[in-house]
Design a protein around this motif. Sequence first.
Motif, PDB file in Angstrom:
ATOM      1  N   ARG A  78       0.822  -1.212   0.000  1.00  0.00           N
ATOM      2  CA  ARG A  78       0.000   0.000   0.000  1.00  0.00           C
ATOM      3  C   ARG A  78       0.856   1.262   0.000  1.00  0.00           C
ATOM      4  O   ARG A  78       0.436   2.298  -0.511  1.00  0.00           O
ATOM      5  CB  ARG A  78      -0.977   0.009   1.176  1.00  0.00           C
ATOM      6  N   SER A  79       2.051   1.165   0.540  1.00  0.00           N
ATOM      7  CA  SER A  79       2.976   2.296   0.481  1.00  0.00           C
ATOM      8  C   SER A  79       3.887   2.205  -0.729  1.00  0.00           C
ATOM      9  O   SER A  79       4.052   3.174  -1.479  1.00  0.00           O
ATOM     10  CB  SER A  79       3.825   2.344   1.761  1.00  0.00           C
ATOM     11  N   LEU A  80       4.470   1.026  -0.948  1.00  0.00           N
ATOM     12  CA  LEU A  80       5.495   0.887  -1.975  1.00  0.00           C
ATOM     13  C   LEU A  80       4.973   1.106  -3.384  1.00  0.00           C
ATOM     14  O   LEU A  80       5.712   1.569  -4.256  1.00  0.00           O
ATOM     15  CB  LEU A  80       6.125  -0.513  -1.873  1.00  0.00           C
ATOM     16  N   ILE A  81       3.710   0.792  -3.641  1.00  0.00           N
ATOM     17  CA  ILE A  81       3.188   0.861  -5.004  1.00  0.00           C
ATOM     18  C   ILE A  81       3.211   2.281  -5.556  1.00  0.00           C
ATOM     19  O   ILE A  81       3.233   2.490  -6.773  1.00  0.00           O
ATOM     20  CB  ILE A  81       1.754   0.275  -5.062  1.00  0.00           C
ATOM     21  N   SER A  82       3.226   3.278  -4.682  1.00  0.00           N
ATOM     22  CA  SER A  82       3.228   4.671  -5.141  1.00  0.00           C
ATOM     23  C   SER A  82       4.542   5.050  -5.800  1.00  0.00           C
ATOM     24  O   SER A  82       4.574   5.927  -6.678  1.00  0.00           O
ATOM     25  CB  SER A  82       2.961   5.614  -3.957  1.00  0.00           C
ATOM     26  N   VAL A  83       5.637   4.409  -5.396  1.00  0.00           N
ATOM     27  CA  VAL A  83       6.952   4.767  -5.932  1.00  0.00           C
ATOM     28  C   VAL A  83       7.085   4.416  -7.408  1.00  0.00           C
ATOM     29  O   VAL A  83       7.450   5.272  -8.224  1.00  0.00           O
ATOM     30  CB  VAL A  83       8.078   4.126  -5.098  1.00  0.00           C
ATOM     31  N   PRO A  84       6.789   3.162  -7.830  1.00  0.00           N
ATOM     32  CA  PRO A  84       6.852   2.882  -9.271  1.00  0.00           C
ATOM     33  C   PRO A  84       5.850   3.689 -10.086  1.00  0.00           C
ATOM     34  O   PRO A  84       6.110   4.007 -11.247  1.00  0.00           O
ATOM     35  CB  PRO A  84       6.568   1.376  -9.362  1.00  0.00           C
ATOM     36  N   ALA A  85       4.723   4.030  -9.477  1.00  0.00           N
ATOM     37  CA  ALA A  85       3.768   4.882 -10.191  1.00  0.00           C
ATOM     38  C   ALA A  85       4.389   6.235 -10.497  1.00  0.00           C
ATOM     39  O   ALA A  85       4.180   6.805 -11.581  1.00  0.00           O
ATOM     40  CB  ALA A  85       2.496   5.054  -9.368  1.00  0.00           C
ATOM     41  N   GLY A  86       5.164   6.769  -9.559  1.00  0.00           N
ATOM     42  CA  GLY A  86       5.854   8.031  -9.794  1.00  0.00           C
ATOM     43  C   GLY A  86       6.979   7.890 -10.795  1.00  0.00           C
ATOM     44  O   GLY A  86       7.175   8.750 -11.653  1.00  0.00           O
ATOM     45  N   ILE A  87       7.745   6.790 -10.692  1.00  0.00           N
ATOM     46  CA  ILE A  87       8.846   6.564 -11.620  1.00  0.00           C
ATOM     47  C   ILE A  87       8.335   6.479 -13.048  1.00  0.00           C
ATOM     48  O   ILE A  87       8.919   7.036 -13.983  1.00  0.00           O
ATOM     49  CB  ILE A  87       9.605   5.272 -11.239  1.00  0.00           C
ATOM     50  N   GLU A  88       7.223   5.759 -13.238  1.00  0.00           N
ATOM     51  CA  GLU A  88       6.653   5.579 -14.576  1.00  0.00           C
ATOM     52  C   GLU A  88       5.782   6.763 -14.998  1.00  0.00           C
ATOM     53  O   GLU A  88       5.212   6.750 -16.095  1.00  0.00           O
ATOM     54  CB  GLU A  88       5.826   4.294 -14.615  1.00  0.00           C
ATOM     55  N   ARG A  89       5.689   7.747 -14.121  1.00  0.00           N
ATOM     56  CA  ARG A  89       4.907   8.958 -14.398  1.00  0.00           C
ATOM     57  C   ARG A  89       3.468   8.638 -14.821  1.00  0.00           C
ATOM     58  O   ARG A  89       2.957   9.148 -15.825  1.00  0.00           O
ATOM     59  CB  ARG A  89       5.593   9.805 -15.479  1.00  0.00           C
TER      60      ARG A  89
END
Length: 223
Positions: free
Chosen positions: A140-151
């Motif tokens: 629930r926390s970690l999934i936000s990081v790849p979403a930001g990386i992939e814009r």
Amino acid sequence: MPLPLTLAATASEQSTQLSGIAGWVVDVMETIGAPGAGLLVALENLFPPLPSEVILPLAGFTASQGGFTVAGAIFWTTLGSVVGAAALYWIGAVLGRRRLRTVVDRMPLVDLADLDRTEAWFDRHGRKAVFFGRMIPIFRSLISVPAGIERMPLGIFLLLSATGSLIWNTVFVLAGYYLGENWHVAEQYAGVFSRVVVVAVVFFVAWWVLRRVRRNRAAHGSV
């Protein structure tokens, strides 16, 4: 909004019976009210050791005591979830694909082909991953990081994060609300779920590392 005097006394008695994180959570909500629950959930997104499985049922319990409404608890905790997710999205966006590839290229056992496959998977399933990931401990926390990386488009990311968080938060806030002083029952069930997820992740990582080590040894042996 400050707690009424009688409720403050009740909450104080409750907080004295609690220790550790649970006692601290009660103290924060006793002092700040529903926005305090939102602040705690935002911090939980950034620091996963703070368990939402404790914060959310306690927010529901506090609402059942009249400290704030259950709707207010759900609203503020969901807002906190979105704020925390947006902060992690921003971290991923700042990191970016170029920096990530540089880091991955220097990591043992991992190669750029793994990253390429992961990015391809996220392109196909990223929206579902963000939505359902908001309801899975750790992810629930970690999934936000790849979403930001992939814009991922920010508006879509915020909508998916808010919707997934709303479902997760509502379940546990209502559980705490209706269980009252037995709010910890919800925490216990959520704790079992969290442990299952952790064990599954540990086994998967161990399997992946073992598989990769064997592959590398076989490659070196064939040279």
